[in-house]
Scaffold this motif. Sequence first.
Motif, short mmCIF file in Angstrom:
data_model
loop_
_atom_site.label_atom_id
_atom_site.label_comp_id
_atom_site.label_asym_id
_atom_site.label_seq_id
_atom_site.Cartn_x
_atom_site.Cartn_y
_atom_site.Cartn_z
N ASP A 590 0.84 -1.19 0.00
CA ASP A 590 0.00 0.00 0.00
C ASP A 590 0.88 1.25 0.00
OD1 ASP A 590 -0.10 -0.88 3.28
OD2 ASP A 590 0.38 1.22 2.83
N ASN A 591 0.28 2.38 -0.34
CA ASN A 591 0.99 3.66 -0.29
C ASN A 591 0.45 4.51 0.85
OD1 ASN A 591 -1.51 4.19 -1.37
ND2 ASN A 591 -0.78 5.49 -3.05
N GLY A 592 0.23 3.84 2.01
CA GLY A 592 -0.32 4.51 3.18
C GLY A 592 0.74 5.22 3.99
N THR A 593 0.48 5.37 5.29
CA THR A 593 1.34 6.17 6.16
C THR A 593 2.64 5.48 6.54
OG1 THR A 593 0.13 5.29 8.06
CG2 THR A 593 -0.63 7.38 7.14
N GLY A 594 2.70 4.15 6.41
CA GLY A 594 3.91 3.43 6.78
C GLY A 594 3.96 3.11 8.27
N ILE A 595 4.93 2.24 8.68
CA ILE A 595 5.08 1.81 10.07
C ILE A 595 6.42 2.31 10.59
CG2 ILE A 595 5.14 -0.17 11.64
CD1 ILE A 595 3.65 -1.77 9.51
N PRO A 596 6.43 3.01 11.72
CA PRO A 596 7.72 3.47 12.29
C PRO A 596 8.67 2.29 12.53
CG PRO A 596 5.87 4.52 13.39
CD PRO A 596 5.29 3.44 12.52
N GLU A 597 9.96 2.52 12.31
CA GLU A 597 10.95 1.46 12.41
C GLU A 597 11.02 0.86 13.81
OE1 GLU A 597 14.78 2.66 11.09
OE2 GLU A 597 15.71 0.71 11.41
N ASP A 598 10.84 1.70 14.83
CA ASP A 598 11.01 1.21 16.20
C ASP A 598 9.91 0.26 16.66
OD1 ASP A 598 9.56 3.95 18.11
OD2 ASP A 598 9.18 3.28 16.06
N ILE A 599 8.82 0.12 15.91
CA ILE A 599 7.75 -0.79 16.34
C ILE A 599 7.53 -1.93 15.35
CG2 ILE A 599 6.58 1.04 17.61
CD1 ILE A 599 4.51 1.13 15.35
N ARG A 600 8.32 -1.99 14.26
CA ARG A 600 8.09 -3.03 13.25
C ARG A 600 8.28 -4.43 13.82
NH1 ARG A 600 11.53 -0.18 8.39
NH2 ARG A 600 10.25 1.71 8.29
N LYS A 601 9.21 -4.59 14.76
CA LYS A 601 9.46 -5.92 15.31
C LYS A 601 8.33 -6.38 16.23
CE LYS A 601 14.51 -5.58 15.14
NZ LYS A 601 15.79 -5.63 15.91
N ALA A 602 7.50 -5.43 16.67
CA ALA A 602 6.44 -5.78 17.63
C ALA A 602 5.08 -5.98 16.98
CB ALA A 602 6.34 -4.69 18.70
N ILE A 603 4.98 -5.71 15.68
CA ILE A 603 3.64 -5.71 15.08
C ILE A 603 3.02 -7.10 15.02
CG2 ILE A 603 4.09 -3.64 13.72
CD1 ILE A 603 4.58 -5.41 11.31
N PHE A 604 3.86 -8.17 15.10
CA PHE A 604 3.32 -9.52 15.06
C PHE A 604 3.03 -10.08 16.44
CE2 PHE A 604 3.56 -10.17 10.59
CZ PHE A 604 4.67 -9.49 10.14
N ASP A 605 3.30 -9.29 17.49
CA ASP A 605 3.01 -9.75 18.85
C ASP A 605 1.52 -9.71 19.10
OD1 ASP A 605 5.91 -8.07 20.30
OD2 ASP A 605 5.72 -9.99 19.24
N PRO A 606 1.00 -10.71 19.83
CA PRO A 606 -0.44 -10.70 20.17
C PRO A 606 -0.81 -9.44 20.94
CG PRO A 606 0.52 -12.85 20.61
CD PRO A 606 1.68 -11.93 20.32
#
Length: 661
Positions: A590-606
């Motif tokens: 997508d060409n949306g807002t994007g995900i900050p780098e500091d939280i990318r590792k946590a996005i798959f956490d429950p």
Amino acid sequence: MSSPALVDAVSRTAGPNGSDLAPMMDELPIMVGAASVAGTVDYVNGRAIEYAGLSRDAFPVGLEKWLELVHPDDRDTARRAWRDALGTADPVQFELRIRRADGVYRWFRCRAVPRAEGDDGTGRWLATFADIDDQKTAQHDADEMTALLDAVQAGAPIGWGFGDLDCRYVRVNQQLAAINNRPREDHPGRLIADVIPDRWPQVEPAYRRVLETGEPVTEHPVNAPTGERWLVSYYPVRVAGELTGVGFVIMDVTAALAAEAFRAAVMDHMAEGLCTMDEHGLVTSVNLAATRLLGWTEKEVLGRSLHEVLHATAGANAHAAADCPLTRIRSAGEQVDNAEDRYVHRDGAAIDVAYSASPMRVGESVAGVVVVFRDVTEQKDRQRRELEGRHDQKLEALGRLSAGLAHEINTPIQFVGDNTRFLAEAYQTMLELLLVYRDILGPQGGQLPWEERKKRAEDAEEKADIEYLAEEVPGAVEQSLEGIDRVASLVRAMKAFSYKDTKEHSYADINEGIRTTVIVARNEVKYVADVVLDLDEQLPDVLCNLGDLNQVFLNLLVNAADAMPEGGERGKITVTTRVEGTSVVISFADNGTGIPEDIRKAIFDPFFTTKEVGKGTGQGLALALAVCEKHGGTIEVQSELGVGTEFILTLPIAGKRSSAA
């Protein structure tokens, strides 16, 4: 006296040049003339002199000179008729246009008979010219109306026809012939009972009721042994106030009923409660689970305020009616996903619930709200929360899809119904006009004065408003066909998306799963972004659980839509599939807002979510990761702030059988 009789009388009575009948001929309201076998016109009566604006001194006149009064397109016809007449002793009859004194051409029917004179056998031709211009115009209009009626009948997506007082077919269109599984020409004159013996017992009571009462019977259900379902409407057809038969319109509702049955199955077998309310906040439907959770019966809550049903006592919730989130959704069109609230059981007990609510849109306006909720009162530990969290995520999808399902099905069904009723009325109007034409042009109509017949035709045309029907009917047909196609495609997509969960994996078409997901999520995405599919058509089938993967595709598609900046330009979501070695690679970009780098590792956490409170459970990506791992695959994310995000799924074509498989 008719033209043939008049010419015959002149032939028998007139002298050598017709002079003894000349005074009478001058008084006749039709044109009369006589000509020699050489073609010289030597006599015309007063009516002909007056019509053509000639003087009697102009006669006799040669054939070619007389033909100057004939329309150029009809002169060859007149010449051929004259040549044919010279070779026979029989009367000759033909039609042609003759110029009036003011230059206007009118149609005439010419009838000429030969008459021998003198001992030498020389002969003359006596002829009458009857004005048939008004009849030709009326017949032309009737032919145009018949053609229009045939075109409407042929193009309409419904069956219709007309039966007489003896229950015999008079006219049917091609669609009805196809429904009856017989050629169209095999219907007129046959008893309806003989053509459809298996359905006549269902049709006959309504048909005879119209004949007996003169009142219509609408939306009468008829079932076929092969499983098709129709709605048949019967209308009395009158000519000059007298009942002449029954018109009937048949609409195939098999697909629509299947869609409704599917919707009912979803409503009745969901574990979560589902309620819908209209634009006034009143309950329009509840499913079985909702009545069990709240303690009310369906009959008791229909038509009541949904806020009062869910928040019956002030102590049971923290907000008043004005602050009810359901009211905000209804007034502002906002959507709430997996929020928490406290509802009230009928006995007064408080129920902690997780709910999703989505506005039902009709065009740009909100016509109601769908609320899906479940009881979470007994949740205690993380394991149960995780399990329930996954249900919450599915609940979110159900809430969104329920609104989309209601909108996508209700809208086309509504305008199909409206257009069908319009077409039924148009058919009735045109049929009545056609019957008027038949009546005034038939043997009985011929006994009426022409002006009276003409007035009846003009009155019927004005009542029918042909120009309006010619303009509106094609659009109604096109919209009806489009609505039927939309409902059918949605039913197919929902069936495919609701792929029955099984522990066994099987080979499935990933591309088809993606297409299906895009269709069912259309209402969720279409307001914020365009979806572009770049699918490898050579992609092999993959050993998988397509139901689980469909859920992953839905999560990623909805997340991409949610990532679009509010108030910005319309976004774009690109879904790509390709083969890499022994695996397939699926990309959602997508060409949306994007995900900050500091939280990318946590996005798959429950339970991790970047959405605001009440907008998400944090289970979507955790579930996506779990599903990919269960299939022996991986999921990766690439993102840049202000540019967009791409999720890349890699799945082995041969699959991975889990321990549960």
